[in-house]
Scaffold this motif. Structure first.
Motif, mmCIF file in Angstrom:
data_model
loop_
_atom_site.group_PDB
_atom_site.id
_atom_site.type_symbol
_atom_site.label_atom_id
_atom_site.label_comp_id
_atom_site.label_asym_id
_atom_site.label_seq_id
_atom_site.Cartn_x
_atom_site.Cartn_y
_atom_site.Cartn_z
ATOM 1 N N LEU A 122 -15.287 4.727 -10.264
ATOM 2 C CA LEU A 122 -15.605 2.629 -10.060
ATOM 3 C C LEU A 122 -16.077 3.446 -8.980
ATOM 4 N N MET A 123 -16.143 4.130 -8.367
ATOM 5 C CA MET A 123 -16.529 4.531 -6.714
ATOM 6 C C MET A 123 -17.621 5.173 -6.302
ATOM 7 N N GLY A 124 -18.375 4.451 -5.655
ATOM 8 C CA GLY A 124 -19.778 5.263 -5.117
ATOM 9 C C GLY A 124 -19.997 4.947 -3.564
ATOM 10 N N HIS A 125 -21.513 5.175 -4.072
ATOM 11 C CA HIS A 125 -22.046 5.089 -1.892
ATOM 12 C C HIS A 125 -22.277 2.876 -1.812
ATOM 13 N N ALA A 126 -22.405 2.369 -3.229
ATOM 14 C CA ALA A 126 -22.894 0.638 -2.950
ATOM 15 C C ALA A 126 -21.726 0.273 -3.509
ATOM 16 N N GLY A 127 -21.759 -1.024 -2.956
ATOM 17 C CA GLY A 127 -21.212 -1.931 -3.655
ATOM 18 C C GLY A 127 -20.488 -2.980 -3.137
ATOM 19 N N GLU A 128 -19.316 -3.863 -2.904
ATOM 20 C CA GLU A 128 -19.429 -5.321 -1.955
ATOM 21 C C GLU A 128 -17.897 -5.339 -1.505
ATOM 22 N N HIS A 129 -17.360 -3.904 -2.513
ATOM 23 C CA HIS A 129 -16.068 -3.424 -1.496
ATOM 24 C C HIS A 129 -15.687 -2.082 -0.560
ATOM 25 N N VAL A 130 -15.298 -2.271 0.272
ATOM 26 C CA VAL A 130 -15.118 -0.946 0.663
ATOM 27 C C VAL A 130 -13.549 -1.005 -0.020
ATOM 28 N N CYS A 131 -13.907 1.062 0.120
ATOM 29 C CA CYS A 131 -12.278 1.695 -0.518
ATOM 30 C C CYS A 131 -11.825 2.536 0.588
ATOM 31 N N LEU A 132 -10.409 2.230 0.916
ATOM 32 C CA LEU A 132 -10.103 3.406 2.077
ATOM 33 C C LEU A 132 -8.636 3.623 1.389
ATOM 34 N N TYR A 133 -9.154 5.319 1.521
ATOM 35 C CA TYR A 133 -7.402 6.211 0.874
ATOM 36 C C TYR A 133 -6.910 6.243 2.282
ATOM 37 N N LEU A 134 -5.318 5.647 1.853
ATOM 38 C CA LEU A 134 -4.958 5.360 3.263
ATOM 39 C C LEU A 134 -3.525 6.156 2.807
ATOM 40 N N GLU A 135 -3.047 7.011 3.885
ATOM 41 C CA GLU A 135 -1.570 7.619 4.314
ATOM 42 C C GLU A 135 -0.767 6.672 4.923
ATOM 43 N N LYS A 136 0.876 6.514 4.365
ATOM 44 C CA LYS A 136 1.459 5.004 4.937
ATOM 45 C C LYS A 136 2.387 6.070 5.312
ATOM 46 N N THR A 137 3.605 4.964 5.727
ATOM 47 C CA THR A 137 5.219 5.218 5.984
ATOM 48 C C THR A 137 6.031 4.531 6.553
ATOM 49 N N GLY A 138 6.903 4.132 5.764
ATOM 50 C CA GLY A 138 7.847 2.515 6.641
ATOM 51 C C GLY A 138 6.955 1.208 6.342
ATOM 52 N N ASP A 139 5.957 1.168 6.025
ATOM 53 C CA ASP A 139 5.084 -0.217 5.280
ATOM 54 C C ASP A 139 5.259 -0.111 3.633
ATOM 55 N N ASN A 140 5.429 -1.373 3.178
ATOM 56 C CA ASN A 140 4.955 -1.876 1.382
ATOM 57 C C ASN A 140 3.586 -1.685 1.526
ATOM 58 N N THR A 141 3.042 -1.703 0.470
ATOM 59 C CA THR A 141 1.647 -2.018 -0.219
ATOM 60 C C THR A 141 1.463 -3.576 0.394
ATOM 61 N N GLU A 142 2.284 -4.620 0.116
ATOM 62 C CA GLU A 142 1.322 -5.858 0.387
ATOM 63 C C GLU A 142 1.365 -6.181 1.950
ATOM 64 N N TYR A 143 2.610 -5.850 2.675
ATOM 65 C CA TYR A 143 2.266 -6.021 3.582
ATOM 66 C C TYR A 143 0.520 -5.207 4.299
ATOM 67 N N VAL A 144 0.785 -4.182 3.984
ATOM 68 C CA VAL A 144 -0.394 -3.296 4.319
ATOM 69 C C VAL A 144 -1.831 -3.939 3.853
ATOM 70 N N ALA A 145 -1.698 -4.311 2.825
ATOM 71 C CA ALA A 145 -2.213 -5.301 1.803
ATOM 72 C C ALA A 145 -3.259 -6.484 3.559
ATOM 73 N N ARG A 146 -1.721 -7.318 3.306
ATOM 74 C CA ARG A 146 -2.301 -8.158 4.672
ATOM 75 C C ARG A 146 -2.686 -7.885 5.755
ATOM 76 N N GLN A 147 -2.250 -7.075 6.568
ATOM 77 C CA GLN A 147 -2.697 -6.648 7.913
ATOM 78 C C GLN A 147 -4.297 -6.378 7.409
ATOM 79 N N LEU A 148 -4.929 -5.315 6.342
ATOM 80 C CA LEU A 148 -6.165 -5.120 6.358
ATOM 81 C C LEU A 148 -7.081 -6.117 6.107
ATOM 82 N N ALA A 149 -6.545 -7.202 5.521
ATOM 83 C CA ALA A 149 -7.088 -8.153 5.382
ATOM 84 C C ALA A 149 -7.406 -9.321 6.914
ATOM 85 N N ARG A 150 -6.087 -8.916 7.518
ATOM 86 C CA ARG A 150 -6.672 -9.585 8.989
ATOM 87 C C ARG A 150 -7.238 -8.589 10.341
#
Length: 348
Positions: free
Chosen positions: A45-73
């Motif tokens: 799925l991933m390499g060094h090129a493409g239109e999408h930046v992929c980030l592997y995050l560690e989170k505590t106390g935040d659900n996935t959809e909240y993190v996704a909204r904040q990433l968009a912001r």
């Protein structure tokens, strides 16, 4: 049962186990007691090129959809431009991948990573040619600490050995159905024609009302699957194929994800599945009025690399891997009566 009676009757949200629960335990006393690491096939799925930046995050106390909204912001893009493979619990320490649509802005990646890292640790990064989508990760690795365990250790370890060898019924988790089954009650009130009219429009797919309808529809589908699986657990043949099984490549038993036309199973298995769903005529009519094709889901959840150890504080640490769409709490609930200590913190 009439539709009115079906609405007034409490929904079954606890289904029979295969082994029978051998002990009680407390789950998620602390967020660190429930750790999840999402595994992604990065080579595919991933390499060094493409239109999408992929980030592997560690989170505590935040659900996935909240993190996704904040990433968009943070990234200055639409919430629709954020991708992820699965929903992860808020009251846990979770590591998962997100994709952000940022075409032609590779030079800005270091600044973006720094901005995101001010909110959550960024453990890895890359670029992909397409958005991450639900269910396309390889699986999840869990490390779960169970506390205040009652019962004999030898009996618990024997049950764990059986769980590793045989697996457990692959129920959908009760969180899918809403508080006291509220998502199911709302599903019965859906207008199937309205759901069909919404298809095919990207604008409408972003509409909150439409998203809620899809969630309720999905909850109904999952609940019918659980009801069929429960019938097979009670009959003792949940972990083997019956005559009429649609025959997946690995010859593993499956159950119905209901659709227009009902089920893909035939013979005795198809008869059993149709008989269970016929007890819920409101749902039966809902699915017959849509164009969603029937699908199948494995009846057995079998952990990979199951291991455990007793800690000095008398807690039990259990580690295993599961495939996408399988629930750790469903697996453990086959032998533990779990008290989820996070439930009282949902409104904090």
């Amino acid at each position: 049962m009439t539709d009115h009676q079906e609405r007034d009757t409490p929904w079954r949200l606890c289904w029979p186990t295969a082994q029978g629960r051998v002990t009680r335990a407390r789950l998620k006393t602390h967020p660190e007691d429930f750790r999840v690491d999402e595994t992604l096939d990065r080579d595919t799925l991933m390499g060094h090129a493409g239109e999408h930046v992929c980030l592997y995050l560690e989170k505590t106390g935040d659900n996935t959809e909240y993190v996704a909204r904040q990433l968009a912001r943070i990234a200055g893009c639409r919430p629709l431009d954020i991708g992820f493979c699965g929903l992860k619990d808020r009251h846990a320490v979770t590591r998962q991948w997100f994709s952000l649509h940022r075409p032609g802005r590779e030079g800005e990646d270091p600044d973006l990573v720094a901005a995101v890292a001010s909110h959550w640790p960024v453990l890895a990064q890359g670029r992909a040619v397409r958005k991450l989508r639900r269910g396309e990760h390889a699986g999840n690795r869990f490390v779960i600490v169970l506390r205040d365990i009652e019962g004999d250790r030898a009996a618990i370890e024997e049950a764990l050995n059986t769980l590793g060898r045989r697996g457990a019924p692959n129920y959908f988790g009760p969180q899918r159905f809403g508080h006291q089954g509220s998502n199911l009650t709302r599903a019965l009130a859906l207008d199937p024609d309205a759901l069909k009219r919404r298809r095919g429009s990207s604008r409408n797919r972003r509409d909150k009302t439409h998203s809620e309808r899809v969630m309720y529809f999905s909850a109904a589908r999952a609940w019918l699957f659980n009801e069929v699986l429960a019938a097979r657990v009670e009959a003792g043949h949940w972990d083997r194929c019956l005559e009429g099984e649609p025959a997946p490549p690995e010859r593993a038993p499956t159950g119905p994800l209901w659709g227009d036309g009902g089920t893909l199973a035939e013979g005795p298995q198809g008869e059993l599945e149709r008989a269970v769903v016929a007890r819920h005529p409101g749902f039966e009519r809902l699915f017959s009025a849509t164009r969603m094709a029937p699908e199948r889901r494995p009846l057995v959840v079998r952990p990979e690399a199951l291991a455990w150890r007793w800690r000095e504080d008398a807690a039990l640490e259990v580690e295993f891997r599961l495939r996408p769409g399988q629930y750790a709490t469903t697996l453990l609930s086959d032998i533990f009566e779990l008290e989820d200590m996070s439930l009282g913190r949902h409104n904090e």
